[in-house]
Design a protein around this motif. Structure first.
Motif, PDB file in Angstrom:
ATOM      1  N   SER A  83      71.892   0.590 120.386  1.00 22.78           N
ATOM      2  CA  SER A  83      71.274   1.223 121.041  1.00 22.78           C
ATOM      3  C   SER A  83      72.550   1.956 122.606  1.00 22.78           C
ATOM      4  N   THR A  84      72.406   2.922 122.448  1.00 26.90           N
ATOM      5  CA  THR A  84      73.131   3.856 123.733  1.00 26.90           C
ATOM      6  C   THR A  84      73.153   4.094 124.766  1.00 26.90           C
ATOM      7  N   THR A  85      74.044   3.887 125.968  1.00 29.07           N
ATOM      8  CA  THR A  85      73.936   3.918 127.104  1.00 29.07           C
ATOM      9  C   THR A  85      75.317   5.761 127.085  1.00 29.07           C
ATOM     10  N   THR A  86      74.847   6.176 129.037  1.00 34.50           N
ATOM     11  CA  THR A  86      76.101   6.984 129.114  1.00 34.50           C
ATOM     12  C   THR A  86      77.047   6.158 129.820  1.00 34.50           C
ATOM     13  N   VAL A  87      78.090   6.693 129.814  1.00 39.74           N
ATOM     14  CA  VAL A  87      79.245   6.489 130.849  1.00 39.74           C
ATOM     15  C   VAL A  87      79.946   7.437 130.901  1.00 39.74           C
TER      16      VAL A  87
END
Length: 413
Positions: free
Chosen positions: A230-234
Motif C-alpha cells: 500500500s501507499t502513504t503520503t510523506v
C-alpha cells in the motif's frame, strides 16, 4: 536462585537543529577539532562495525517489515563495555566475544573507550555530540571499589549510591537521561523493582546541520510505498547537489554530510527488486568498507522523507542470540561488581529518538566494485523503505542505524 538484578539502560537522541545561526555567531571562533587525538585502531573500528550490523539484523528481523527501527550500536557497545568490566569467567568471555573484542585485551578495549569518550565529542565543532555514562546502585548493596574507580576513570561515569526505596530516586535517574539527551528522552524507567541493585546507563546525543541544507519550499507531498504494497503520503525533501554516492548490486547509497564533513548520514535505498529487510542482512563490516571505497562524487538529485521517531526496545533476546546468553541467567558471574556474586543482568534496553528535516538531524539514545551513475541520472527518491547509518568518518564509528518502513509513524508502540 539469584534474585539480585542489575540492568543496563541506553538513552540515545538524534535530532534536528530547527534554529538558524544568527549573524553574530559567524565571528565566533569554534574550538579546534579533536579528530587528531582520536586513537581508534582499524581492528576496533572494523569489529565494532560488524557488531553494529549484527545487532541491527537481529532487531530488524525481530521487528518485522512494517516497523521502523532506530538503535545506537555505539551507545550499546559502550554500555556493555562497562558491564564487561564487572564480569568474570564464561560470562566475561561471552560478552567480550559478542562485542567483537576477543582479539584484544580488556585493557586495550578500555583505552579505546576512554579515548572515544574524551575525543569523539569534539571531532566537529559544528556538530553537537555528547556522550555520558552513569551508574546508580542501591545504597545497601556493596559495590567493589575497584569497579567503581575503573568506571569513573576510564568511562567518565558518574557513580551514585541511592535509596532505591525512595520514589525520588526514579525521578533522579529519569532526569539524568532527559538532561543528557536535551529532553528528547524524558523517561527510561517506569519503576525500580525490589531486586534491582544497579543501573548502568549510557547516553548519546547528536545534533547536526546538513552541510548542504534542503530548501523547505521544495519539500512536497509525495507517495511512499510501504512493505505491504500500500501507499502513504510523506513530506519529501528534495536536494540537487554534489554528493558522494555508489551503486551496489542490490542497492544505491548516497552520503549526506553534516557540519565540516566529519559526520555523515549514509542512506541505503534497496533496488526495486528487493527490500530494506533483505538489504540489512547483506551488510557487514567488509561490505561497509567496500561501499566507502566505491563512493564517488557527482551531482545527484535526491528525495528524502522528513521523519521523527521515538523508539524503544529490550535487547536481551538479540544479545543472547549474538553469543552472550549466560549474562541473563542465574549462572552469570559478575563478581567484579560484588565479590559475593549472586548477580544477573536483568535487562538491556534502549530508548532512542531521531528527527530529520531540511536543516539536519537530531538523534539520541539512552555495520565489490562500484558502478557509477550516468552523468544525467534519474532522481533518486527514497519512496520506499530504506536503511540509514549515521557515522563518524575519522574513527569509523557507527553511531546509529535505522530502518524507515513508514515515515509517517512516529513511534514503535
Amino acid at each position: 536462585m539469584k534474585t539480585t538484578l542489575f540492568s543496563t539502560v541506553l538513552v540515545v537522541s538524534t535530532g534536528v537543529l530547527l534554529t538558524t545561526i544568527s549573524c553574530h555567531n559567524a565571528t565566533v571562533t569554534p574550538p579546534p577539532s579533536t579528530a587528531s587525538e582520536l586513537r581508534v585502531s582499524a581492528p576496533f573500528a572494523d569489529q565494532t562495525t560488524q557488531f553494529a550490523f549484527d545487532v541491527s539484523k537481529q532487531v530488524i528481523t525481530a521487528e518485522g517489515q512494517a516497523k521502523n527501527v532506530f538503535i545506537s550500536p555505539l551507545s550499546l557497545h559502550i554500555a556493555l563495555g562497562m558491564v564487561l568490566n564487572g564480569a568474570n569467567g564464561q560470562t566475561a568471555q561471552e560478552i567480550q566475544k559478542t562485542l567483537k573484542l576477543d582479539a584484544q585485551t580488556l585493557t586495550e578495549a578500555n583505552q579505546t573507550y576512554q579515548n572515544l569518550l574524551e575525543n569523539l565529542p569534539g571531532v566537529d565543532p559544528e556538530v553537537t555530540l555528547a556522550l555520558a555514562n552513569s551508574v546508580w546502585y542501591r545504597n545497601t548493596f556493596p559495590v567493589e571499589t575497584s569497579f567503581q574507580d575503573l568506571l569513573k576513570q576510564l568511562f567518565k561515569a558518574e557513580v551514585s549510591a541511592q535509596d532505591f526505596n525512595d520514589p525520588a530516586t526514579l525521578s533522579k535517574i529519569n532526569s539524568w537521561a532527559s538532561q543528557k539527551t536535551n529532553g528528547k528522552i524524558p523517561k527510561v524507567l517506569d519503576q525500580i523493582q525490589p531486586d534491582n541493585v544497579m543501573f548502568l546507563m549510557n547516553a548519546l546525543y547528536f545534533k547536526g546541520d546538513w552541510k548542504t541544507q534542503f530548501k523547505p519550499e521544495q519539500t512536497i507531498d509525495a507517495p511512499f510505498k510501504l512493505a505491504s504494497g500500500s501507499t502513504t503520503t510523506v513530506r519529501m525533501m528534495r536536494l540537487n547537489t554534489t554528493l558522494k554516492h555508489a551503486s551496489r548490486p542490490t542497492y544505491t547509497a548516497f552520503e549526506l554530510p553534516y557540519g565540516t564533513d566529519k559526520y555523515a548520514m549514509t542512506v541505503l535505498l534497496p533496488a526495486q527488486t528487493t527490500t530494506a529487510d533483505a538489504l540489512i542482512n547483506t551488510l557487514n563490516s567488509s561490505e561497509w568498507t567496500q561501499l566507502q571505497q566505491a563512493m564517488t562524487s557527482s551531482t545527484l538529485d535526491i528525495g528524502l522523507p522528513k521523519f521523527t521517531l521515538n523508539y524503544d526496545i529490550n535487547l536481551n533476546k538479540a544479545l543472547s542470540a549474538l553469543g552472550m546468553p549466560t549474562a541473563f541467567t542465574d549462572a552469570a558471574d559478575f563478581t567484579k561488581i560484588n565479590k559475593q556474586g549472586g548477580l544477573t543482568l536483568s535487562f538491556v534496553k534502549q530508548n532512542t529518538f531521531v528527527a530529520v528535516d531540511e536543516k539536519g538531524t537530531e538523534a539520541a539514545a539512552v555495520t565489490t566494485g562500484g558502478i557509477s551513475l550516468t552523468s544525467a541520472p534519474l532522481p533518486l527518491l527514497c519512496d520506499r523503505p530504506f536503511i540509514f547509518v549515521i557515522h563518524e568518518k575519522t574513527s569509523g564509528m557507527i553511531l546509529f542505524i535505522g530502518k524507515i518502513a513508514d515515515p509517517t509513524k512516529t513511534s514503535n508502540s
